[in-house]
Design a protein around this motif. Structure first.
Motif, PDB file in Angstrom:
ATOM      1  N   ARG A   1      47.680   6.189   9.361  1.00 49.62           N
ATOM      2  CA  ARG A   1      48.143   6.542   8.021  1.00 49.62           C
ATOM      3  C   ARG A   1      47.620   5.536   7.002  1.00 49.62           C
ATOM      4  N   GLY A   2      47.082   6.052   5.908  1.00 48.34           N
ATOM      5  CA  GLY A   2      46.559   5.203   4.852  1.00 48.34           C
ATOM      6  C   GLY A   2      45.251   4.522   5.179  1.00 48.34           C
ATOM      7  N   GLU A   3      44.587   4.951   6.230  1.00 48.14           N
ATOM      8  CA  GLU A   3      43.356   4.307   6.701  1.00 48.14           C
ATOM      9  C   GLU A   3      42.152   5.205   6.427  1.00 48.14           C
ATOM     10  N   ILE A   4      41.014   4.575   6.131  1.00 54.13           N
ATOM     11  CA  ILE A   4      39.749   5.290   6.027  1.00 54.13           C
ATOM     12  C   ILE A   4      38.860   4.848   7.182  1.00 54.13           C
ATOM     13  N   VAL A   5      38.446   5.821   7.988  1.00 51.96           N
ATOM     14  CA  VAL A   5      37.558   5.563   9.123  1.00 51.96           C
ATOM     15  C   VAL A   5      36.222   6.236   8.832  1.00 51.96           C
ATOM     16  N   ALA A   6      35.132   5.502   9.001  1.00 52.74           N
ATOM     17  CA  ALA A   6      33.789   6.063   8.851  1.00 52.74           C
ATOM     18  C   ALA A   6      33.227   6.396  10.222  1.00 52.74           C
TER      19      ALA A   6
ATOM     20  N   GLY B   1      25.763   1.842   4.867  1.00 54.91           N
ATOM     21  CA  GLY B   1      26.089   1.231   3.577  1.00 54.91           C
ATOM     22  C   GLY B   1      27.319   1.865   2.961  1.00 54.91           C
ATOM     23  N   LEU B   2      27.441   3.178   3.073  1.00 53.16           N
ATOM     24  CA  LEU B   2      28.626   3.871   2.584  1.00 53.16           C
ATOM     25  C   LEU B   2      29.858   3.406   3.350  1.00 53.16           C
ATOM     26  N   ALA B   3      29.718   3.263   4.669  1.00 55.14           N
ATOM     27  CA  ALA B   3      30.839   2.803   5.479  1.00 55.14           C
ATOM     28  C   ALA B   3      31.313   1.427   5.019  1.00 55.14           C
ATOM     29  N   TRP B   4      30.370   0.555   4.715  1.00 56.58           N
ATOM     30  CA  TRP B   4      30.722  -0.794   4.254  1.00 56.58           C
ATOM     31  C   TRP B   4      31.534  -0.735   2.964  1.00 56.58           C
ATOM     32  N   ASN B   5      31.205   0.192   2.078  1.00 62.17           N
ATOM     33  CA  ASN B   5      31.845   0.261   0.768  1.00 62.17           C
ATOM     34  C   ASN B   5      33.218   0.911   0.789  1.00 62.17           C
ATOM     35  N   ILE B   6      33.524   1.696   1.815  1.00 61.05           N
ATOM     36  CA  ILE B   6      34.746   2.497   1.730  1.00 61.05           C
ATOM     37  C   ILE B   6      35.681   2.373   2.931  1.00 61.05           C
ATOM     38  N   ALA B   7      35.172   2.004   4.100  1.00 62.97           N
ATOM     39  CA  ALA B   7      35.959   2.169   5.324  1.00 62.97           C
ATOM     40  C   ALA B   7      36.739   0.918   5.712  1.00 62.97           C
ATOM     41  N   ASP B   8      37.840   1.154   6.421  1.00 62.02           N
ATOM     42  CA  ASP B   8      38.571   0.073   7.082  1.00 62.02           C
ATOM     43  C   ASP B   8      38.015  -0.150   8.486  1.00 62.02           C
TER      44      ASP B   8
ATOM     45  N   PRO C   1      36.788  -2.883  13.358  1.00 60.33           N
ATOM     46  CA  PRO C   1      36.919  -3.113  11.917  1.00 60.33           C
ATOM     47  C   PRO C   1      35.553  -3.188  11.257  1.00 60.33           C
ATOM     48  N   VAL C   2      35.445  -2.646  10.049  1.00 62.93           N
ATOM     49  CA  VAL C   2      34.136  -2.527   9.419  1.00 62.93           C
ATOM     50  C   VAL C   2      33.467  -3.891   9.250  1.00 62.93           C
ATOM     51  N   GLU C   3      34.242  -4.935   8.907  1.00 66.26           N
ATOM     52  CA  GLU C   3      33.635  -6.258   8.722  1.00 66.26           C
ATOM     53  C   GLU C   3      33.035  -6.779  10.020  1.00 66.26           C
ATOM     54  N   GLN C   4      33.707  -6.515  11.127  1.00 72.16           N
ATOM     55  CA  GLN C   4      33.213  -7.006  12.413  1.00 72.16           C
ATOM     56  C   GLN C   4      31.972  -6.242  12.861  1.00 72.16           C
ATOM     57  N   VAL C   5      32.032  -4.924  12.786  1.00 67.22           N
ATOM     58  CA  VAL C   5      30.915  -4.121  13.279  1.00 67.22           C
ATOM     59  C   VAL C   5      29.674  -4.291  12.408  1.00 67.22           C
ATOM     60  N   LEU C   6      29.856  -4.376  11.103  1.00 71.74           N
ATOM     61  CA  LEU C   6      28.696  -4.389  10.215  1.00 71.74           C
ATOM     62  C   LEU C   6      28.167  -5.790   9.908  1.00 71.74           C
ATOM     63  N   THR C   7      28.951  -6.828  10.144  1.00 68.51           N
ATOM     64  CA  THR C   7      28.414  -8.184   9.969  1.00 68.51           C
ATOM     65  C   THR C   7      27.918  -8.770  11.282  1.00 68.51           C
ATOM     66  N   ALA C   8      28.441  -8.288  12.406  1.00 68.29           N
ATOM     67  CA  ALA C   8      27.993  -8.786  13.708  1.00 68.29           C
ATOM     68  C   ALA C   8      27.854  -7.622  14.686  1.00 68.29           C
ATOM     69  N   PRO C   9      26.958  -6.677  14.401  1.00 64.46           N
ATOM     70  CA  PRO C   9      26.813  -5.517  15.292  1.00 64.46           C
ATOM     71  C   PRO C   9      26.311  -5.954  16.666  1.00 64.46           C
ATOM     72  N   GLN C  10      26.865  -5.325  17.700  1.00 62.92           N
ATOM     73  CA  GLN C  10      26.489  -5.684  19.056  1.00 62.92           C
ATOM     74  C   GLN C  10      25.517  -4.688  19.679  1.00 62.92           C
ATOM     75  N   HIS C  11      25.644  -3.427  19.337  1.00 56.92           N
ATOM     76  CA  HIS C  11      24.804  -2.405  19.962  1.00 56.92           C
ATOM     77  C   HIS C  11      23.448  -2.339  19.260  1.00 56.92           C
ATOM     78  N   PRO C  12      22.340  -2.245  19.981  1.00 53.57           N
ATOM     79  CA  PRO C  12      21.023  -2.152  19.350  1.00 53.57           C
ATOM     80  C   PRO C  12      20.893  -0.964  18.398  1.00 53.57           C
ATOM     81  N   TYR C  13      21.593   0.120  18.668  1.00 52.21           N
ATOM     82  CA  TYR C  13      21.546   1.278  17.770  1.00 52.21           C
ATOM     83  C   TYR C  13      22.188   0.943  16.431  1.00 52.21           C
ATOM     84  N   THR C  14      23.362   0.310  16.459  1.00 52.92           N
ATOM     85  CA  THR C  14      24.012  -0.107  15.210  1.00 52.92           C
ATOM     86  C   THR C  14      23.127  -1.091  14.460  1.00 52.92           C
ATOM     87  N   GLN C  15      22.514  -2.017  15.175  1.00 53.38           N
ATOM     88  CA  GLN C  15      21.616  -2.986  14.543  1.00 53.38           C
ATOM     89  C   GLN C  15      20.453  -2.276  13.860  1.00 53.38           C
TER      90      GLN C  15
END
Length: 340
Positions: free
Chosen positions: A51-56, A226-233, A248-262
């Motif tokens: 509830r009250g969360e935005i997921v990308a 980039g959209l996920a970074w701007n809007i998602a939790d 969490p968006v900060e964790q996944v997008l500042t320190a991505p672990q999967h080569p696809y995300t990178q």
């Protein structure tokens, strides 16, 4: 290849306590031609929206994210697995499904395709009220929804037709059509993909404002990290029917672990260093490769890093478990082999 879902999911199909929307072990297999394997469009997915969360939900075209979104809305019936809303299993027929679709609304990518060119703005927004046999003041509900969507004063727009509006205004009408039923959840499928950069920012700001003012939850489907970074939790990265990295968006997008995300992050203008160009196209979902489903395009396998980590054979031959919704995890042999 067998087109039945792989039984690789933990034996727990219960939703997380407090989650508004929960999927557990979700599979959607589209039948193939006679004698051919079916396409595993969604191939074992856990996902929660609180509830009250935005997921990308992020991934390339064809990864299954739109099919997953429509399955969560009850527009596609899963082959197996469960969907719960507010703790109750989703029904797939009759009044219960109709009531659910009033509480969980879809916002589509192309406002021009979503709006009937022969209908005024008033008729477009009122359509949902009429389908659900709204018993209150229809005009007040329509003008209220237009105002919440940022079309003010709403009376100025009631008798206009879609061709008389800008792209951003048309998207706001689509959003107003979802808001008029006072939903708890929006599922927005590429909601700004057809808009120019300045209008994109306005629509994203609107979604954030609606979350703040109305307590709305949202699942935003996009190819754009980039959209996920701007809007998602939180963010869930999807590839070939499965979520392969989530957290969490900060964790996944500042320190991505999967080569696809990178690789997806590397093409953003603000990301330092050279862009990682993935080779080829994603495999056919009717022919999911053995081992890690990303290995045929993986730059870590191609440049020898996986071999150096001692996991190259596993990448090619050993499947990875479905990620559960309750943990921040990455489905990757190489990421799991690295220290720390």
């Amino acid at each position: 290849m067998n087109d039945q879902p792989v039984n690789d999911h933990p034996m727990n199909d219960q939703p997380v306590s407090g989650a508004l929307l929960s999927a557990r072990g979700l599979h959607v297999v589209f039948p193939g031609r006679p004698g051919a394997a079916g396409a595993r469009a969604v191939d074992g997915v856990d996902l929660d929206v609180h509830r009250g969360e935005i997921v990308a939900l992020v991934g390339e075209s064809g990864c299954g994210k739109s099919t997953l979104a429509r399955t969560l809305l009850g527009l596609v019936r899963p082959t197996s697995g469960t969907v719960h809303y507010a703790g109750a299993p989703l029904a797939y027929g009759g009044r219960a499904l109709k009531a659910y679709r009033a509480r969980a609304q879809l916002v589509l990518q192309d406002p021009s395709g979503s709006l009937n060119p022969r209908h005024t703005v008033y008729e477009a927004v009122a359509e949902g009220l009429r389908i659900h046999r709204y018993g209150g003041d229809e005009r007040a509900a329509v003008t209220g929804a237009l105002s919440r969507a940022g079309l003010r004063p709403p009376e100025r727009f009631l008798l206009r037709y879609p061709h008389e509006l800008s792209g951003g205004q048309r998207q706001r009408v689509v959003i107003a059509g979802a808001l008029v039923l006072e939903p708890e959840l929006l599922v927005a499928d590429e909601p700004v993909a057809s808009l120019d950069a300045s209008v994109r920012g306005e629509i994203l700001a609107l979604l954030l404002r609606l979350r703040s003012e109305l307590g709305l939850s949202a699942l935003v489907v996009t190819h754009d990290l980039g959209l996920a970074w701007n809007i998602a939790d939180r963010v869930a990265v999807m590839y070939l029917g499965r979520i392969i990295e989530t957290g969490p968006v900060e964790q996944v997008l500042t320190a991505p672990q999967h080569p696809y995300t990178q690789a997806l992050l590397s093409v953003l203008p603000e990301t330092p260093g050279a862009a990682v160009v993935l080779s080829g196209e994603p495999p056919d979902p009717a022919r999911v490769p053995a081992g890690c489903r990303f290995h045929v395009r993986c730059p870590v396998l191609a440049d020898g890093r996986a071999e150096h980590a001692g996991v190259s054979r596993a990448c090619r031959t050993r499947d990875l478990p479905v990620l559960t919704a309750t943990a921040t995890r990455t489905a990757c042999h190489w990421a799991g082999a690295r220290p720390g």
